[in-house]
Design a protein around this motif. Sequence first.
Motif, PDB file in Angstrom:
ATOM      1  N   ASP A   1       1.708  -1.560  -2.473  1.00 26.01           N
ATOM      2  CA  ASP A   1       1.792  -0.211  -1.909  1.00 26.01           C
ATOM      3  C   ASP A   1       2.507  -0.206  -0.564  1.00 26.01           C
ATOM      4  O   ASP A   1       3.313   0.690  -0.283  1.00 26.01           O
ATOM      5  N   ASN A   2       2.231  -1.213   0.249  1.00 24.51           N
ATOM      6  CA  ASN A   2       2.866  -1.253   1.572  1.00 24.51           C
ATOM      7  C   ASN A   2       4.347  -1.584   1.479  1.00 24.51           C
ATOM      8  O   ASN A   2       5.164  -1.012   2.205  1.00 24.51           O
TER       9      ASN A   2
ATOM     10  N   THR B   1       1.244  -6.235   0.352  1.00 22.85           N
ATOM     11  CA  THR B   1       0.650  -5.534  -0.788  1.00 22.85           C
ATOM     12  C   THR B   1       1.696  -4.624  -1.425  1.00 22.85           C
ATOM     13  O   THR B   1       2.575  -4.100  -0.728  1.00 22.85           O
TER      14      THR B   1
ATOM     15  N   ARG C   1      -2.238  -7.197   4.856  1.00 20.28           N
ATOM     16  CA  ARG C   1      -1.904  -6.007   4.062  1.00 20.28           C
ATOM     17  C   ARG C   1      -0.401  -5.792   3.924  1.00 20.28           C
ATOM     18  O   ARG C   1       0.028  -4.910   3.175  1.00 20.28           O
TER      19      ARG C   1
ATOM     20  N   SER D   1      10.052   6.345  -9.145  1.00 19.97           N
ATOM     21  CA  SER D   1      10.468   4.940  -9.075  1.00 19.97           C
ATOM     22  C   SER D   1      11.219   4.582 -10.346  1.00 19.97           C
ATOM     23  O   SER D   1      11.075   5.234 -11.387  1.00 19.97           O
TER      24      SER D   1
ATOM     25  N   THR E   1       6.305  -0.870  -1.025  1.00 15.83           N
ATOM     26  CA  THR E   1       6.938   0.372  -1.500  1.00 15.83           C
ATOM     27  C   THR E   1       7.080   1.375  -0.367  1.00 15.83           C
ATOM     28  O   THR E   1       8.111   2.053  -0.239  1.00 15.83           O
ATOM     29  N   ASN E   2       6.070   1.456   0.478  1.00 16.96           N
ATOM     30  CA  ASN E   2       6.109   2.371   1.622  1.00 16.96           C
ATOM     31  C   ASN E   2       7.224   1.994   2.588  1.00 16.96           C
ATOM     32  O   ASN E   2       7.958   2.869   3.079  1.00 16.96           O
TER      33      ASN E   2
ATOM     34  N   SER F   1       9.161  10.843  -4.857  1.00 14.82           N
ATOM     35  CA  SER F   1       8.049   9.938  -5.160  1.00 14.82           C
ATOM     36  C   SER F   1       8.279   9.112  -6.426  1.00 14.82           C
ATOM     37  O   SER F   1       7.423   8.320  -6.810  1.00 14.82           O
TER      38      SER F   1
END
Length: 319
Positions: free
Chosen positions: A42-43, A40, A37, A161, A45-46, A159
């Motif tokens: 999303d990760n 990925t 994971r 981008s 970006t996190n 939040s």
Amino acid sequence: MPGLKMKSSALLRLALSQSTLVFFVVMLIAAYFLSDRFFTPDNVTNILRQSVPLGVVSIGLLYVILTGGIDLSVGSVMALVSVVVALTLPDLGLTGAIIVSLAVGTCAGLVSGSLVAYFGIAPFIATLAIMTIARGVALIVSRGQPIFVDNDTFMSFGSSSFLGVPSLFLVLIGVTLLAALLYRQTVFGRLVIAVGSNEVATRFAGINIPTIKVAVYALSGFTCAIAGIISATRTGVGSPILAIGFELDAIAAVVVGGASLAGGRGTVINTLIGALILSIISNLMNLMDIPGYHQQVVKGVIIVLAVLMESAKRRLIDR
């Protein structure tokens, strides 16, 4: 095989000279095999968003450490600024609240620097006092409660981008570029290195050392203010208990980036990489469901390894 030995020695020198970058690449490779994971979208970006406060604070702290100082107040100043920005947004608006918040963080740094430079107080003690005061003031003005932000423009930035890259990470890139420019292309940057390398010789050269020291602590306070504002826009809360123990993570990022706590050695880019390394480690351990207490042990081991690697690099280069 003299030629082979020379090539091996040259490769070892190259690897050690770029030890922070090598460590970063190794961490990415390890993360690929340890968690499916990790890479990925999303990760990733996190991770980029999570690394921003640590990266910004660490870059400011680097300048303090380059002079042979230390700043333990970074987490408390972040908390105070997050409370100030949340409290002032309704009355002063976005621009006014940000200006006041940046001024608060910078003033905290100026006080720390003045205690160190003009009153001769050890950096550890001076910044420990400011750490306590800033946290106390944050608790007083917030009455010990989180202050919720009610400003859509302010919240949306946390939040948003740009071309798939979080806007907050672009702030970190901007801070890094400006700090690197200050470090490499200005007289101030060279004087900071000179103070940390040999303060006595720098003083005899006629340099105003107190001014340099006050300036680097003010810079650290300014970057803490940026990080406090960023934290508020990410969470929507000005919290008086924000960033407790954050100073240890910031110091760790600078050390992992190859800077010397004795002063005079370190780079902005490596400090950014050090912050990214710590963020990757925290994220990876969370993905692997490693408990928080165990994570502290792992971070401590990594700091020790980073210091040992830096020591080995210095010995090899100095031969």
